[in-house]
Scaffold this motif. Sequence first.
Motif, PDB file in Angstrom:
ATOM      1  N   VAL A 186      21.081  -4.570  -2.931  1.00  0.00           N
ATOM      2  CA  VAL A 186      20.614  -5.028  -1.619  1.00  0.00           C
ATOM      3  C   VAL A 186      20.770  -6.544  -1.563  1.00  0.00           C
ATOM      4  O   VAL A 186      20.147  -7.279  -2.347  1.00  0.00           O
ATOM      5  CB  VAL A 186      19.152  -4.628  -1.381  1.00  0.00           C
ATOM      6  CG1 VAL A 186      18.683  -5.140  -0.009  1.00  0.00           C
ATOM      7  CG2 VAL A 186      18.982  -3.122  -1.467  1.00  0.00           C
ATOM      8  N   LYS A 192      18.027  -5.460  12.357  1.00  0.00           N
ATOM      9  CA  LYS A 192      18.865  -4.378  12.871  1.00  0.00           C
ATOM     10  C   LYS A 192      20.171  -4.308  12.072  1.00  0.00           C
ATOM     11  O   LYS A 192      20.632  -5.298  11.506  1.00  0.00           O
ATOM     12  CB  LYS A 192      19.178  -4.616  14.355  1.00  0.00           C
ATOM     13  CG  LYS A 192      17.944  -4.666  15.245  1.00  0.00           C
ATOM     14  CD  LYS A 192      18.333  -4.952  16.695  1.00  0.00           C
ATOM     15  CE  LYS A 192      17.093  -5.022  17.590  1.00  0.00           C
ATOM     16  NZ  LYS A 192      17.453  -5.328  19.002  1.00  0.00           N
ATOM     17  N   ARG A 193      20.755  -3.132  12.026  1.00  0.00           N
ATOM     18  CA  ARG A 193      21.971  -2.919  11.245  1.00  0.00           C
ATOM     19  C   ARG A 193      23.128  -3.853  11.629  1.00  0.00           C
ATOM     20  O   ARG A 193      23.833  -4.348  10.747  1.00  0.00           O
ATOM     21  CB  ARG A 193      22.422  -1.455  11.366  1.00  0.00           C
ATOM     22  CG  ARG A 193      21.511  -0.482  10.636  1.00  0.00           C
ATOM     23  CD  ARG A 193      22.134   0.905  10.602  1.00  0.00           C
ATOM     24  NE  ARG A 193      21.313   1.843   9.839  1.00  0.00           N
ATOM     25  CZ  ARG A 193      21.696   3.066   9.513  1.00  0.00           C
ATOM     26  NH1 ARG A 193      22.892   3.516   9.933  1.00  0.00           N
ATOM     27  NH2 ARG A 193      20.896   3.845   8.816  1.00  0.00           N
ATOM     28  N   CYS A 196      23.695  -7.089   9.588  1.00  0.00           N
ATOM     29  CA  CYS A 196      24.099  -7.108   8.179  1.00  0.00           C
ATOM     30  C   CYS A 196      25.469  -7.767   8.017  1.00  0.00           C
ATOM     31  O   CYS A 196      26.297  -7.775   8.944  1.00  0.00           O
ATOM     32  CB  CYS A 196      24.167  -5.674   7.638  1.00  0.00           C
ATOM     33  SG  CYS A 196      22.557  -4.948   7.243  1.00  0.00           S
ATOM     34  N   THR A 200      28.724  -5.079   3.944  1.00  0.00           N
ATOM     35  CA  THR A 200      27.719  -4.028   3.766  1.00  0.00           C
ATOM     36  C   THR A 200      28.355  -2.644   3.858  1.00  0.00           C
ATOM     37  O   THR A 200      29.100  -2.351   4.789  1.00  0.00           O
ATOM     38  CB  THR A 200      26.619  -4.148   4.836  1.00  0.00           C
ATOM     39  OG1 THR A 200      25.992  -5.426   4.726  1.00  0.00           O
ATOM     40  CG2 THR A 200      25.571  -3.057   4.663  1.00  0.00           C
ATOM     41  N   PHE A 203      23.087   1.121   4.092  1.00  0.00           N
ATOM     42  CA  PHE A 203      21.862   0.618   4.710  1.00  0.00           C
ATOM     43  C   PHE A 203      20.669   1.280   4.010  1.00  0.00           C
ATOM     44  O   PHE A 203      20.622   2.506   3.883  1.00  0.00           O
ATOM     45  CB  PHE A 203      21.833   0.929   6.203  1.00  0.00           C
ATOM     46  CG  PHE A 203      22.989   0.340   6.962  1.00  0.00           C
ATOM     47  CD1 PHE A 203      23.000  -1.008   7.310  1.00  0.00           C
ATOM     48  CD2 PHE A 203      24.071   1.131   7.332  1.00  0.00           C
ATOM     49  CE1 PHE A 203      24.065  -1.555   8.004  1.00  0.00           C
ATOM     50  CE2 PHE A 203      25.142   0.596   8.030  1.00  0.00           C
ATOM     51  CZ  PHE A 203      25.135  -0.762   8.366  1.00  0.00           C
ATOM     52  N   GLN A 205      16.451   1.577   3.769  1.00  0.00           N
ATOM     53  CA  GLN A 205      15.202   1.370   4.503  1.00  0.00           C
ATOM     54  C   GLN A 205      14.216   0.597   3.631  1.00  0.00           C
ATOM     55  O   GLN A 205      13.853   1.022   2.542  1.00  0.00           O
ATOM     56  CB  GLN A 205      14.591   2.709   4.915  1.00  0.00           C
ATOM     57  CG  GLN A 205      13.333   2.559   5.764  1.00  0.00           C
ATOM     58  CD  GLN A 205      12.815   3.905   6.242  1.00  0.00           C
ATOM     59  OE1 GLN A 205      13.455   4.932   6.056  1.00  0.00           O
ATOM     60  NE2 GLN A 205      11.647   3.879   6.878  1.00  0.00           N
ATOM     61  N   VAL A 212      15.664  -3.280   7.534  1.00  0.00           N
ATOM     62  CA  VAL A 212      16.992  -2.795   7.156  1.00  0.00           C
ATOM     63  C   VAL A 212      17.516  -3.609   5.978  1.00  0.00           C
ATOM     64  O   VAL A 212      17.627  -4.848   6.049  1.00  0.00           O
ATOM     65  CB  VAL A 212      17.981  -2.896   8.330  1.00  0.00           C
ATOM     66  CG1 VAL A 212      19.368  -2.418   7.910  1.00  0.00           C
ATOM     67  CG2 VAL A 212      17.474  -2.087   9.510  1.00  0.00           C
ATOM     68  N   CYS A 214      20.622  -4.495   3.592  1.00  0.00           N
ATOM     69  CA  CYS A 214      22.084  -4.473   3.600  1.00  0.00           C
ATOM     70  C   CYS A 214      22.562  -4.443   2.141  1.00  0.00           C
ATOM     71  O   CYS A 214      22.301  -5.377   1.383  1.00  0.00           O
ATOM     72  CB  CYS A 214      22.631  -5.707   4.305  1.00  0.00           C
ATOM     73  SG  CYS A 214      21.810  -6.102   5.871  1.00  0.00           S
TER      74      CYS A 214
END
Length: 218
Positions: A186, A192-193, A196, A200, A203, A205, A212, A214
């Motif tokens: 990570v 938000k995605r 990233c 990346t 994803f 959690q 999020v 990355c």
Amino acid sequence: MLCAPLVCALLMLVLAALTGCAQSSGTDGNGNGDGEGEGNGHARRTPPGPVPTRASGYGLVFLGIDECSSFGRESFAEVPCTSERAAARVLARHDGGARGGQPCPATTDFVLHISERRPSADEDGDGAVPQGYACMRNLEPPHPGDPGGGGGPRTIVGDCVYGAGAGEVRETACDGTAENVPEYRVTAAVAKRPDCPASTELFVQLGGAEPVGCARPL
């Protein structure tokens, strides 16, 4: 001294008044002040007030912040942090259940789940400790909650994960010393995605304000 009766009476009243003033002036027979009278050059001493007491400490709050527990996660006890039995320190303490509760600090090594019980000492003296959980950090290494450490209740930036099947990933040590080999690291935490980096590929959690993670392949 010879004087008329009326004059002598007046003189005696004046002498009596002067004698009374001298006796109430706060001096001893040698003319030295006792330090208590007004205007003698010494301030009055105010009696000291009560000394503030700590709101927490061993035995006052059951596993409060900065207090320590003994070894063991299933069977543990609060002990002084200077005790040879002390194993971990409380980083945060919350009431209720850990699931859905406030998150532990990022570098928490493990969580102690405190079931409701009635010890001899508790927070408010009612003989009960409510259900809760304590976020703990080991007093000595290893620290699985550190980035890349392979453990802890939270996945954070710097941690490594491997695929556990069915679209699930689990944390493992980045140095390869754990049973499962790390596959992704990570590298960032975002809201938000789309935020990233372009590198990346996974994803993860994380939860919190930037939920999020990355991750890129190793």
